[in-house]
Design an enzyme around this catalytic site. Structure first.
Site, PDB file in Angstrom:
ATOM      1  N   HIS A  77       0.795  -1.234   0.000  1.00  0.00           N
ATOM      2  CA  HIS A  77       0.000   0.000   0.000  1.00  0.00           C
ATOM      3  C   HIS A  77       0.825   1.280   0.000  1.00  0.00           C
ATOM      4  O   HIS A  77       0.279   2.367  -0.073  1.00  0.00           O
ATOM      5  CB  HIS A  77      -0.954   0.025   1.208  1.00  0.00           C
ATOM      6  CG  HIS A  77      -0.246   0.308   2.506  1.00  0.00           C
ATOM      7  ND1 HIS A  77       0.440  -0.662   3.202  1.00  0.00           N
ATOM      8  CD2 HIS A  77      -0.103   1.443   3.229  1.00  0.00           C
ATOM      9  CE1 HIS A  77       0.970  -0.134   4.285  1.00  0.00           C
ATOM     10  NE2 HIS A  77       0.658   1.146   4.328  1.00  0.00           N
TER      11      HIS A  77
HETATM   12  C1  UD1 Z   1      -1.871   5.309   6.403  1.00  0.00           C
HETATM   13  C2  UD1 Z   1      -0.545   5.734   7.030  1.00  0.00           C
HETATM   14  C3  UD1 Z   1       0.486   4.633   6.826  1.00  0.00           C
HETATM   15  C4  UD1 Z   1      -0.021   3.296   7.301  1.00  0.00           C
HETATM   16  C5  UD1 Z   1      -1.358   2.992   6.614  1.00  0.00           C
HETATM   17  C6  UD1 Z   1      -1.919   1.663   7.086  1.00  0.00           C
HETATM   18  C7  UD1 Z   1      -0.070   8.177   6.996  1.00  0.00           C
HETATM   19  C8  UD1 Z   1       0.740   9.207   6.360  1.00  0.00           C
HETATM   20  N1  UD1 Z   1      -0.022   6.962   6.415  1.00  0.00           N
HETATM   21  O1  UD1 Z   1      -1.635   5.235   4.991  1.00  0.00           O
HETATM   22  O2  UD1 Z   1       1.638   4.966   7.565  1.00  0.00           O
HETATM   23  O3  UD1 Z   1       0.915   2.281   6.986  1.00  0.00           O
HETATM   24  O4  UD1 Z   1      -2.257   4.054   6.914  1.00  0.00           O
HETATM   25  O5  UD1 Z   1      -3.136   1.363   6.530  1.00  0.00           O
HETATM   26  O6  UD1 Z   1      -0.719   8.433   7.980  1.00  0.00           O
HETATM   27  N2  UD1 Z   1      -9.096   5.089   2.552  1.00  0.00           N
HETATM   28  C9  UD1 Z   1     -10.295   4.398   2.496  1.00  0.00           C
HETATM   29  N3  UD1 Z   1     -10.850   4.010   3.670  1.00  0.00           N
HETATM   30  C10 UD1 Z   1     -10.284   4.255   4.871  1.00  0.00           C
HETATM   31  C11 UD1 Z   1      -9.062   4.965   4.905  1.00  0.00           C
HETATM   32  C12 UD1 Z   1      -8.485   5.359   3.722  1.00  0.00           C
HETATM   33  O7  UD1 Z   1     -10.842   4.143   1.455  1.00  0.00           O
HETATM   34  O8  UD1 Z   1     -10.846   3.855   5.898  1.00  0.00           O
HETATM   35  C13 UD1 Z   1      -8.473   5.534   1.301  1.00  0.00           C
HETATM   36  C14 UD1 Z   1      -8.354   7.048   1.266  1.00  0.00           C
HETATM   37  O9  UD1 Z   1      -9.449   7.644   0.712  1.00  0.00           O
HETATM   38  C15 UD1 Z   1      -7.125   7.242   0.442  1.00  0.00           C
HETATM   39  C16 UD1 Z   1      -6.281   6.007   0.752  1.00  0.00           C
HETATM   40  O10 UD1 Z   1      -7.151   5.042   1.286  1.00  0.00           O
HETATM   41  O11 UD1 Z   1      -7.420   7.219  -0.910  1.00  0.00           O
HETATM   42  C17 UD1 Z   1      -5.154   6.333   1.684  1.00  0.00           C
HETATM   43  O12 UD1 Z   1      -5.577   6.604   3.021  1.00  0.00           O
HETATM   44  P1  UD1 Z   1      -4.651   7.460   4.045  1.00  0.00           P
HETATM   45  O13 UD1 Z   1      -5.157   7.361   5.432  1.00  0.00           O
HETATM   46  O14 UD1 Z   1      -4.439   8.802   3.481  1.00  0.00           O
HETATM   47  O15 UD1 Z   1      -3.244   6.766   4.005  1.00  0.00           O
HETATM   48  P2  UD1 Z   1      -2.837   5.239   3.958  1.00  0.00           P
HETATM   49  O16 UD1 Z   1      -2.265   4.962   2.619  1.00  0.00           O
HETATM   50  O17 UD1 Z   1      -3.928   4.362   4.464  1.00  0.00           O
END
Ligand code: UD1
Length: 365
Positions: free
Chosen positions: A205
């Site tokens: 991811h």
């Molecule tokens: C975040 C953390 C990362 C961790 C990861 C574990 C930061 C900078 N990054 O990254 O260190 O390893 O979580 O999962 O804090 N999304 C959903 N549903 C959710 C949450 C997110 O669909 O419940 C989607 C968001 O819309 C976005 C993507 O996932 O498109 C990324 O989510 P985000 O929380 O920004 O960062 P992660 O890549 O999950």
């Protein structure tokens, strides 16, 4: 009575805080949970509260997704309101996600003491948002709880006083130890129709791996190669699903009957999947530690790790994520996988108890 607020926001936070809440029960301070809502999908959040037997959060900020600036700013604005209402004596943040730095910064600006769990880890790769979050959080914290020797050394090198650094072990391993027996009762292998040791578990991811079409295509080619020899179980993060669909790579992968793309797995199912895997391929941080504890070989698809003890002592092998390197390592893992030398010091399921004792006896004297 003294008051502590622990912050959780994203998936890797829940297992680090759950045992701390358990260890605080019956102690002489009040311990509240604030969930920022950085992760909001059931599978990335609620399922973890259930599996970890974690009480519902006292505050849910519901901030959701956004750019880093938007997400960090929203968390700060909402968390400040919680601090105004509760005025805690100590805020605890864990790990390296945006919720960690956002709540840390909000606390110290209000003069509230800050403790960082998993302090001092460094990948020395400033292109990772998590590395910036780690450096920034450590630079403003008052108390540092450390999981491994490298963390202790990095903090000492930056001139932090030894009196505020506590080598306590790993609260994520506390959760693992607590849940392992329950995880054995998970029906996930049955549901997926796979046998122990006959599959490879994959997670992917990191933005550097999944946000670029050439990189993502390369990984998919590798998984397709590997699927000729073993089944692949791939609990897929929403970011990765989104990018695969955007790059039109999803449909091909789903058509391969040896590659099982599944929703992000809840905690107990995921532990079961890790424990029974032939080996694991990942770009996660925490999984490097969990596989070391479980003695399951782990191929980490990254150029750096902030968790060097998993390589020095554990089952982890760092692999520059280019096609040739990964293929070479995979072939090695299939015939001669790495074995653990030892479990890192104090990864014994009791880190949270040590932290609570330090809070009672040193921080709240
Ligand atoms: C975040 C953390 C990362 C961790 C990861 C574990 C930061 C900078 N990054 O990254 O260190 O390893 O979580 O999962 O804090 N999304 C959903 N549903 C959710 C949450 C997110 O669909 O419940 C989607 C968001 O819309 C976005 C993507 O996932 O498109 C990324 O989510 P985000 O929380 O920004 O960062 P992660 O890549 O999950």
């Amino acid at each position: 009575m003294k008051k502590v607020i622990s912050v959780v926001g994203a998936r890797p936070n829940f297992m680090k805080v759950a045992p701390l809440i358990r260890a605080s029960q019956g102690k002489n301070f009040k311990h509240l949970i604030c969930h920022t809502g950085q992760h909001y999908d059931y599978n990335l959040s609620d399922a973890f509260f259930r599996d970890l037997e974690m009480p519902q959060p006292d505050y849910f900020l519901g901030v959701g997704s956004g750019t880093h600036a938007e997400q960090t700013a929203k968390i700060m604005i909402e968390f400040e309101k919680v601090l105004n209402l509760e005025n805690p004596d100590l805020v605890i943040v864990v790990g390296d996600v945006n919720s960690t730095i956002a709540c840390g910064l909000t606390s110290v600006k209000k003069g509230i003491k800050l403790a960082h769990i998993e302090a001092g880890l460094r990948s020395f790769d400033r292109d990772m948002p998590e590395e910036i979050n780690r450096i920034a959080t450590d630079s403003i914290s008052d108390y540092f709880f450390v999981t491994e020797t490298s963390g202790y050394n990095h903090l000492k090198e930056t001139g932090i006083s030894e009196d505020s650094i506590f080598f306590v072990g790993n609260t994520m391993i506390d959760s693992l130890v607590y849940a392992l027996e329950k995880a054995d009762h998970s029906s996930i292998l049955n549901d997926l129709q796979v046998n122990p040791k006959e599959y490879i578990l994959v997670t992917l991811h990191r933005p550097s791996n999944v946000d670029d079409i050439i990189n993502l295509k390369k990984f998919i080619e590798i998984f397709e190669y590997l699927a000729q020899f073993r089944k692949i179980i791939f609990p897929i993060h929403p970011r990765t699903t989104k990018m695969m669909k955007e790059f039109e790579l999803y449909d091909n992968l789903i058509a391969n009957s040896n590659i099982k793309l599944i929703e992000p797995a809840p905690y107990l199912d995921f532990l079961n999947l890790m424990k029974n895997a032939d080996f694991v391929m990942t770009d996660s941080g925490g999984i490097q530690e969990e596989t070391t504890f479980l003695n399951i070989p782990c191929l980490t698809l990254r150029t750096t790790t902030e968790r060097p003890s998993t390589i020095e002592l554990g089952t982890n092998v760092l692999c520059e994520p280019d096609y040739e390197n990964i293929m070479t390592e995979i072939k090695r893992f299939l015939v001669n996988p790495p074995k653990r030398k030892s479990i890192p010091s104090l990864w014994d399921g009791k880190a949270s108890e040590r932290i609570v004792k330090i809070i009672e006896e040193k921080i709240f004297l």
